[in-house]
Design a protein around this motif. Structure first.
Motif, PDB file in Angstrom:
ATOM      1  N   ASN A 157       9.874  19.100  22.499  1.00 20.40           N
ATOM      2  CA  ASN A 157       8.499  18.673  22.272  1.00 20.40           C
ATOM      3  C   ASN A 157       8.477  17.226  21.816  1.00 20.40           C
ATOM      4  OD1 ASN A 157       7.362  21.219  22.804  1.00 20.40           O
ATOM      5  ND2 ASN A 157       7.863  21.898  20.744  1.00 20.40           N
ATOM      6  N   VAL A 158       7.576  16.433  22.379  1.00 16.61           N
ATOM      7  CA  VAL A 158       7.386  15.056  21.955  1.00 16.61           C
ATOM      8  C   VAL A 158       5.951  14.918  21.494  1.00 16.61           C
ATOM      9  CG1 VAL A 158       7.503  12.638  22.592  1.00 16.61           C
ATOM     10  CG2 VAL A 158       9.032  14.277  23.681  1.00 16.61           C
ATOM     11  N   LEU A 159       5.787  14.641  20.203  1.00 22.20           N
ATOM     12  CA  LEU A 159       4.452  14.594  19.619  1.00 22.20           C
ATOM     13  C   LEU A 159       4.069  13.163  19.290  1.00 22.20           C
ATOM     14  CD1 LEU A 159       4.826  17.561  17.144  1.00 22.20           C
ATOM     15  CD2 LEU A 159       3.928  17.614  19.456  1.00 22.20           C
ATOM     16  N   SER A 160       2.852  12.802  19.615  1.00 23.57           N
ATOM     17  CA  SER A 160       2.357  11.485  19.259  1.00 23.57           C
ATOM     18  C   SER A 160       1.735  11.537  17.876  1.00 23.57           C
ATOM     19  CB  SER A 160       1.318  11.021  20.286  1.00 23.57           C
ATOM     20  OG  SER A 160       0.221  11.919  20.300  1.00 23.57           O
ATOM     21  N   ASN A 161       1.485  10.354  17.327  1.00 22.24           N
ATOM     22  CA  ASN A 161       0.819  10.276  16.030  1.00 22.24           C
ATOM     23  C   ASN A 161      -0.638  10.696  16.159  1.00 22.24           C
ATOM     24  OD1 ASN A 161       0.486   9.629  13.301  1.00 22.24           O
ATOM     25  ND2 ASN A 161      -0.282   7.609  13.808  1.00 22.24           N
ATOM     26  N   THR A 162      -1.200  10.531  17.348  1.00 19.29           N
ATOM     27  CA  THR A 162      -2.544  10.995  17.650  1.00 19.29           C
ATOM     28  C   THR A 162      -2.451  11.928  18.843  1.00 19.29           C
ATOM     29  OG1 THR A 162      -2.861   9.046  19.036  1.00 19.29           O
ATOM     30  CG2 THR A 162      -3.700   8.927  16.791  1.00 19.29           C
ATOM     31  N   PRO A 163      -3.420  12.826  19.057  1.00 20.57           N
ATOM     32  CA  PRO A 163      -3.296  13.786  20.141  1.00 20.57           C
ATOM     33  C   PRO A 163      -3.049  13.125  21.485  1.00 20.57           C
ATOM     34  CG  PRO A 163      -5.123  14.377  18.699  1.00 20.57           C
ATOM     35  CD  PRO A 163      -4.643  13.032  18.261  1.00 20.57           C
ATOM     36  N   ASN A 164      -3.728  12.020  21.784  1.00 16.17           N
ATOM     37  CA  ASN A 164      -3.499  11.249  23.001  1.00 16.17           C
ATOM     38  C   ASN A 164      -4.250   9.943  22.878  1.00 16.17           C
ATOM     39  OD1 ASN A 164      -6.276  11.729  23.907  1.00 16.17           O
ATOM     40  ND2 ASN A 164      -5.572  13.826  24.250  1.00 16.17           N
ATOM     41  N   SER A 165      -4.212   9.155  23.940  1.00 14.39           N
ATOM     42  CA  SER A 165      -4.863   7.848  23.899  1.00 14.39           C
ATOM     43  C   SER A 165      -6.376   7.954  23.969  1.00 14.39           C
ATOM     44  CB  SER A 165      -4.367   6.997  25.072  1.00 14.39           C
ATOM     45  OG  SER A 165      -4.745   7.612  26.288  1.00 14.39           O
ATOM     46  N   GLY A 166      -6.901   9.138  24.252  1.00 13.62           N
ATOM     47  CA  GLY A 166      -8.334   9.312  24.417  1.00 13.62           C
ATOM     48  C   GLY A 166      -8.787   9.156  25.845  1.00 13.62           C
ATOM     49  N   ILE A 167      -7.844   8.832  26.749  1.00 12.84           N
ATOM     50  CA  ILE A 167      -8.171   8.646  28.158  1.00 12.84           C
ATOM     51  C   ILE A 167      -7.506   9.751  28.960  1.00 12.84           C
ATOM     52  CG2 ILE A 167      -8.066   7.075  30.129  1.00 12.84           C
ATOM     53  CD1 ILE A 167      -7.670   4.797  28.099  1.00 12.84           C
ATOM     54  N   PRO A 168      -8.260  10.650  29.578  1.00 10.11           N
ATOM     55  CA  PRO A 168      -7.640  11.716  30.369  1.00 10.11           C
ATOM     56  C   PRO A 168      -6.769  11.138  31.477  1.00 10.11           C
ATOM     57  CG  PRO A 168      -9.979  12.131  30.043  1.00 10.11           C
ATOM     58  CD  PRO A 168      -9.720  10.736  29.580  1.00 10.11           C
ATOM     59  N   VAL A 169      -5.622  11.768  31.721  1.00 16.20           N
ATOM     60  CA  VAL A 169      -4.712  11.293  32.751  1.00 16.20           C
ATOM     61  C   VAL A 169      -5.392  11.276  34.113  1.00 16.20           C
ATOM     62  CG1 VAL A 169      -2.559  11.791  33.976  1.00 16.20           C
ATOM     63  CG2 VAL A 169      -2.678  12.072  31.492  1.00 16.20           C
ATOM     64  N   GLU A 170      -6.263  12.250  34.359  1.00 12.92           N
ATOM     65  CA  GLU A 170      -6.910  12.339  35.667  1.00 12.92           C
ATOM     66  C   GLU A 170      -7.923  11.221  35.895  1.00 12.92           C
ATOM     67  OE1 GLU A 170      -8.833  15.404  32.867  1.00 12.92           O
ATOM     68  OE2 GLU A 170      -6.817  14.692  33.400  1.00 12.92           O
ATOM     69  N   THR A 171      -8.153  10.377  34.850  1.00 12.30           N
ATOM     70  CA  THR A 171      -9.066   9.248  35.024  1.00 12.30           C
ATOM     71  C   THR A 171      -8.558   8.301  36.104  1.00 12.30           C
ATOM     72  OG1 THR A 171      -9.769   9.347  32.713  1.00 12.30           O
ATOM     73  CG2 THR A 171     -10.128   7.263  33.856  1.00 12.30           C
ATOM     74  N   LEU A 172      -7.251   8.169  36.251  1.00 10.13           N
ATOM     75  CA  LEU A 172      -6.662   7.232  37.196  1.00 10.13           C
ATOM     76  C   LEU A 172      -6.356   7.911  38.525  1.00 10.13           C
ATOM     77  CD1 LEU A 172      -4.105   5.331  34.918  1.00 10.13           C
ATOM     78  CD2 LEU A 172      -6.547   4.923  35.217  1.00 10.13           C
ATOM     79  N   ASP A 173      -6.662   7.199  39.605  1.00  3.48           N
ATOM     80  CA  ASP A 173      -6.261   7.708  40.914  1.00  3.48           C
ATOM     81  C   ASP A 173      -4.804   7.330  41.178  1.00  3.48           C
ATOM     82  OD1 ASP A 173      -6.246   5.003  41.619  1.00  3.48           O
ATOM     83  OD2 ASP A 173      -8.209   5.094  42.591  1.00  3.48           O
ATOM     84  N   ASP A 174      -4.288   7.709  42.335  1.00  2.96           N
ATOM     85  CA  ASP A 174      -2.855   7.528  42.607  1.00  2.96           C
ATOM     86  C   ASP A 174      -2.431   6.069  42.558  1.00  2.96           C
ATOM     87  OD1 ASP A 174      -2.508  10.214  42.850  1.00  2.96           O
ATOM     88  OD2 ASP A 174      -2.554  10.245  45.051  1.00  2.96           O
ATOM     89  N   ARG A 175      -3.229   5.179  43.153  1.00  2.00           N
ATOM     90  CA  ARG A 175      -2.792   3.784  43.161  1.00  2.00           C
ATOM     91  C   ARG A 175      -2.920   3.150  41.776  1.00  2.00           C
ATOM     92  NH1 ARG A 175      -7.464   0.724  46.804  1.00  2.00           N
ATOM     93  NH2 ARG A 175      -9.163   0.841  45.266  1.00  2.00           N
TER      94      ARG A 175
END
Length: 360
Positions: free
Chosen positions: A2-20
């Protein structure tokens, strides 16, 4: 692992970005982690597997900037990841490699060799030195808590007003601490204090022993004179900094690694602030407490980490445990935000496991 960040995440969902967008962002971050350099649209166009024009790449980079994931350090320069971008990368893109059998064996061999001396300090110092050598960062160990069951204690006079307290745990680990002695203290008083402690500490943790002896001292004035009673209290207090207000022990090895490849005055200023923060040792218990939150390795990037926020340094840290699986300290690596997180995380994780087995 397990790799835990200091915060749950950056606040930006991964699916926000398209493939390119993901491909461009990933290449910018990997270039920064590998070489510390910004990456521009023309170089990106040559490196990407997909065929994109520099103009298209610049448009994507503009979108990534708007999201706060990258920035331009200078006008017309390439792009670098922000701290938010690095967090986004660690949480959603980073591939954590596995250690090879030889790497695992090397870690175990070095730490176990230090354990032959049977001192906690030697094991933790070796762990810190080991991580520094493996990661080219500074190895960091925080020893903040100790609940080893006690076996034996002895006072050894060093000079008229100084004595060495030698405390042996049931797991054969040894702690040595120096305490002040009252002027004119007799040798018989030192023996008396040692004998009293040994009669009451066997098989107890330091907290259990202190509670029991504190109660007994109230009704044992006939057994011990006031000087011996003071020594008894001192002897218990020095076990791994067991006093509630004691500063946790900090071991840092490999600071010279942080000086390598400095390219700008800002880097030296950052490093100087980091060394100042290491010297003050403020907030170490806070970092240890943060390492306890959940299972696995914790990654603190730049200003996320309040302990080293002024220098903007990153920390990868994992807790180690005693035989009762209680967290008693943490091992890790500290360095610039351009750490090789994917390689360092498994090394910190496995080193913490080895230290736990040896000290448990």
């Amino acid at each position: 692992m397990n790799v835990l960040s200091n915060t749950p995440n950056s606040g930006i969902p991964v699916e926000t970005l398209d493939d390119r967008s993901r491909a461009i962002f990933r290449r910018i971050v990997e270039t920064y982690l590998d070489r510390g350099e910004p990456l521009g649209s023309r170089n990106l166009a040559r490196q990407l597997e997909m065929s994109l024009s520099p103009a298209t790449i610049r448009n994507v980079m503009s979108d990534l900037e708007h999201l706060g994931l990258i920035y331009a350090p200078h006008i017309s320069a390439g792009r670098l990841p922000t701290e938010v971008g690095l967090r986004y990368f660690v949480d959603g893109f980073m591939e954590v490699g596995n250690l090879t059998a030889s790497e695992r064996k090397g870690i175990e061999t070095q730490v176990k060799a230090a354990a032959q001396s049977r001192t906690v300090d030697s094991v933790l110092t070796e762990a810190s030195q080991l991580l520094s050598g493996l990661t080219a960062g500074a190895g960091l160990v925080i020893a903040g808590k100790s609940d080893v069951r006690l076996k034996h204690i002895e006072f050894v006079r060093l000079e008229a007003t100084k004595a060495l307290v030698v405390i042996v745990g049931e797991n054969e680990t040894v702690e040595n601490r120096i305490v002040d002695l009252p002027p004119g203290l007799s040798a018989s008083t030192l023996i008396e204090a040692s004998n009293y402690l040994n009669a009451h500490i066997a098989g107890r943790t330091i907290s259990e022993a202190r509670a029991a002896i504190a109660q007994q001292l109230k009704s044992a004035k006939g057994e011990l004179d006031s000087v011996a009673a003071t020594l008894v209290e001192q002897g218990l207090a020095v076990w791994a900094g067991a006093e509630s207000n004691a500063m946790p022990q900090l071991i840092v090895r490999g600071r010279s690694n942080l000086i390598d490849n400095l390219e700008a005055k800002e880097d030296m200023d950052r490093l100087r602030r980091l060394f100042d923060e290491l010297e003050t040792k403020q907030g170490l218990m806070q970092l240890l407490d943060l390492a306890e939150e959940g299972e696995g390795v914790k990654v603190f990037i730049g200003s996320e980490n309040k302990l080293f926020s002024l220098s903007g340094s990153s920390v990868v840290v994992a807790p180690y445990r005693d035989s009762n699986q209680r967290i008693v300290g943490a091992v890790g690596v500290i360095g610039p935000t351009r750490l090789n997180y994917g390689r360092i995380v498994p090394m910190v994780d496995y080193t913490a496991q080895v230290v736990s087995r040896i000290l448990g």
